[in-house]
Enzyme design. Structure first.
Site, PDB file in Angstrom:
ATOM      1  NE  ARG A  59      -3.092   0.471   3.408  1.00 29.18           N
ATOM      2  CZ  ARG A  59      -2.396   0.941   4.352  1.00 29.18           C
ATOM      3  NH1 ARG A  59      -2.363   2.269   4.411  1.00 29.18           N
ATOM      4  NH2 ARG A  59      -2.212   0.359   5.453  1.00 29.18           N
ATOM      5  CE1 TYR A 112     -15.511   7.975 -16.552  1.00 29.05           C
ATOM      6  CE2 TYR A 112     -15.127   8.380 -14.160  1.00 29.05           C
ATOM      7  CZ  TYR A 112     -15.414   7.485 -15.228  1.00 29.05           C
ATOM      8  OH  TYR A 112     -15.781   6.265 -15.114  1.00 29.05           O
ATOM      9  CG  ASP A 184      -9.203  13.204 -16.603  1.00 30.85           C
ATOM     10  OD1 ASP A 184      -8.299  12.601 -17.266  1.00 30.85           O
ATOM     11  OD2 ASP A 184     -10.179  12.803 -16.080  1.00 30.85           O
ATOM     12  CE  LYS A 209     -11.489   4.477 -18.793  1.00 31.91           C
ATOM     13  NZ  LYS A 209     -11.923   6.075 -18.406  1.00 31.91           N
TER      14      LYS A 209
HETATM   15  C1  LIG Z   1     -12.475   6.434 -17.175  1.00 26.70           C
HETATM   16  C2  LIG Z   1     -12.087   7.837 -16.884  1.00 26.70           C
HETATM   17  C3  LIG Z   1     -11.803   8.274 -15.659  1.00 26.70           C
HETATM   18  C4  LIG Z   1     -12.074   7.306 -14.416  1.00 26.70           C
HETATM   19  O1  LIG Z   1     -11.209   6.411 -14.378  1.00 26.70           O
HETATM   20  P1  LIG Z   1     -11.313   4.852 -13.861  1.00 26.70           P
HETATM   21  O2  LIG Z   1      -9.736   4.073 -14.170  1.00 26.70           O
HETATM   22  O3  LIG Z   1     -12.216   4.186 -14.559  1.00 26.70           O
HETATM   23  O4  LIG Z   1     -11.330   4.986 -12.488  1.00 26.70           O
HETATM   24  C5  LIG Z   1     -11.443   9.590 -15.242  1.00 26.70           C
HETATM   25  N1  LIG Z   1     -11.454  10.518 -16.431  1.00 26.70           N
HETATM   26  C6  LIG Z   1     -11.548  10.171 -17.457  1.00 26.70           C
HETATM   27  C7  LIG Z   1     -11.321  11.099 -18.580  1.00 26.70           C
HETATM   28  C8  LIG Z   1     -11.996   8.757 -17.838  1.00 26.70           C
HETATM   29  O5  LIG Z   1     -12.249   8.559 -19.251  1.00 26.70           O
END
Ligand SMILES: *Cc1c(COP(=O)(O)O)cnc(C)c1O
Length: 396
Positions: A59, A112, A184, A209
Site C-alpha cells: 500500500r 468524467y 485530466d 484507458k
Molecule cells: C475513465 C475515466 C476516468 C476514471 O478512470 P477509472 O480508471 O475508471 O477510475 C477519469 N477521467 C476520464 C477522462 C476517464 O475517461
C-alpha cells in the site's frame, strides 16, 4: 564525455525505467507480495519512515509502481508521479490531498461523471464548494476566478462529446487567482497533449484507458512536482487506492507500445471521423481533428494528435440509436475507451431507466449521441461496419 541526449517519447516508453531495473531478466518479475522483509532493525526503521519506499508494504509502494510512475512522469515532462488503483483513485487522492473545508474549486460543466460526483456530492459533504462553468468559454473561467479558488479542475477533450478547454489560457487565469491547476489528460494521452507545458501543475490519468491500452486493467496516475506528489502519497496510503502488483505489471507492459498504438489510432480515428461525417444518416461528428469541430483551431494549437474518441449524433431517435450501437460486428458495445478493441456506447442508455426521450432532451442528454473509441482494427473495416449499421437504420 557528453551527457546522453534526452530520449524521444518512443524510447522513454521502453527505457525511462531502466535505472529501476532489479536484475537481469528483460521483463520485470511481478513483486507478488504485500510486504517485504528487513535485514536489520536500522533498515526496517528506514523502510517504515522513508516516503514512497518501494519495498516496505505494497500500500506504501512497490517496485513496479515506481517504474510505471517514472515513465509517465517523463512522458508528461513532470518531476515525478504516483500510481493509483484507478483513475478515480488518482483524482480523489488529488482532491482529498489538496483541498480542505471552506475551499472552492472551479471545474467544468462537462467532466468524467466520477469527477463531477466527487466535486459536487462527496466533497460538498466536507465543506468544499465547486462551481462548474462551460469549458468552451474561457471568459466563464475568468468570471468564476474573480473570487478566490484553491483548485481548477480541467479535462480536455471531454467525455463524451469531445469539446475542448483552452488549457494555457485557463491555467494563466487560475494562477493569477492563486489556484492549483489539475488536468485530466486521459483522452489525449501525453503523446497528443502536454498539459504541464501548457501551464498545468498536476496531470491525472485513467491509465485504464490508453496508457494500459488493452481493456484488461484498472489504474490511475498523477504527475507533478516532488513535494506535491509526496503529499499526495501520504493521502493515498490513508485512502488505500493501491494499484495491485499484477495491474502494475500489465500497465508497464501496455506502456511499451503506447506510441505505436496512439499514432495508429490517431490516423484511424481521423479516417473514420471523415467517413462518418459524409454519411446522410449521421447528423454530426464531434472529433477535434475535423475542420468542422467548432474548436478545431484550438485543437491544432494545443494538441499534436487528436486521439481515438469521437461523439456521433445520428439522425435517429433513442431506439434507432440503441439498435445501431448494439448491432455492429467490430465495435463492441461496452463502456471504457482507449484500448486495442474499438468500443461504442449509447450515452443516453445510462439514463434510460430514469428518463424518457423528452426528459433526456430537457436534461441536455441527447438521445441520439454515441461515443465511439477507435481501436486497432483496420479503419476500412471499421468504416464498412459502421456504414452497414447506418444503412440498416435508414432501410428500417
Ligand atoms: C475513465 C475515466 C476516468 C476514471 O478512470 P477509472 O480508471 O475508471 O477510475 C477519469 N477521467 C476520464 C477522462 C476517464 O475517461
Amino acid at each position: 564525455m557528453n551527457p546522453a541526449p534526452p530520449l524521444h517519447p518512443d524510447s522513454i516508453l521502453l527505457h525511462a525505467d531502466d535505472p529501476l531495473h532489479d536484475g537481469t531478466s528483460v521483463t520485470p518479475a511481478i513483486p507478488w507480495s504485500a510486504t517485504f522483509t528487513a535485514e536489520d532493525a536500522q533498515t526496517f526503521a528506514r523502510m517504515a519512515s522513508e516516503p514512497m519506499h518501494e519495498r516496505y508494504y505494497t500500500r506504501y509502494g512497490n517496485p513496479l509502481h515506481r517504474r510505471v510512475a517514472r515513465i509517465v512522469a517523463d512522458l508528461e515532462g513532470g518531476a515525478t508521479g504516483l500510481v493509483a488503483a484507478s483513475g478515480m483513485g488518482a483524482i480523489s487522492t488529488v482532491a482529498l490531498g489538496l483541498l480542505a473545508q471552506g475551499d472552492r474549486v472551479v471545474a467544468q460543466r462537462n467532466h468524467y461523471m466520477g469527477t463531477t460526483k466527487l466535486l459536487s456530492e462527496l466533497l460538498g459533504r466536507f465543506g468544499v464548494t465547486a462551481e462548474f462553468v462551460d469549458q468552451t468559454d474561457t471568459g466563464a473561467f475568468a468570471r468564476a476566478l474573480e473570487r478566490p479558488a484553491k483548485m481548477v479542475m480541467l479535462e480536455s477533450p471531454t467525455n463524451p462529446d469531445c469539446s475542448l478547454t483552452d488549457l494555457a489560457a485557463v491555467a494563466t487565469l487560475a494562477h493569477a487567482a492563486g489556484a492549483t491547476v489539475v488536468v485530466d489528460n486521459t483522452f489525449a494521452t501525453p503523446l497528443n497533449q502536454k498539459p504541464l507545458a501548457l501551464g498545468a501543475d498536476l496531470v491525472v490519468h485513467s491509465a485504464t484507458k490508453y496508457l494500459g491500452g488493452h481493456h484488461d486493467l484498472t489504474a490511475g496516475v498523477v504527475v507533478g512536482d516532488e513535494a506535491t506528489i509526496e503529499r499526495l502519497w501520504s493521502t493515498q496510503i490513508v485512502l488505500g487506492a493501491t494499484l495491485s502488483p499484477m495491474d502494475a505489471w500489465l500497465l508497464l507492459r501496455g506502456l511499451r507500445t503506447l506510441s505505436v498504438r496512439v499514432h495508429r489510432i490517431n490516423a484511424s480515428a481521423l479516417a473514420v471521423a471523415r467517413a462518418l461525417a459524409t454519411h446522410p444518416a449521421v447528423e454530426a461528428v464531434s472529433y477535434p481533428g475535423l475542420a468542422s469541430h467548432p474548436q478545431h483551431a484550438l485543437a491544432l494549437r494545443q494538441m499534436s494528435g487528436f486521439g481515438g474518441v469521437m461523439g456521433l449524433r445520428l439522425r435517429a431517435g433513442y431506439d434507432g440509436t440503441a439498435r445501431f450501437v448494439a448491432g455492429l460486428r467490430l465495435a463492441q458495445h461496452a463502456v471504457s475507451l482507449g484500448g486495442v478493441e474499438s468500443l461504442i456506447v449509447h450515452a443516453a442508455a445510462m439514463w434510460a431507466g430514469t428518463l424518457d426521450e423528452s426528459g433526456m432532451r430537457q436534461a441536455g442528454i441527447e438521445p441520439n449521441l454515441v461515443r465511439l473509441s477507435v481501436g486497432l482494427e483496420h479503419p476500412d473495416d471499421l468504416i464498412a461496419d459502421l456504414y452497414r449499421g447506418l444503412e440498416r437504420l435508414t432501410a428500417g
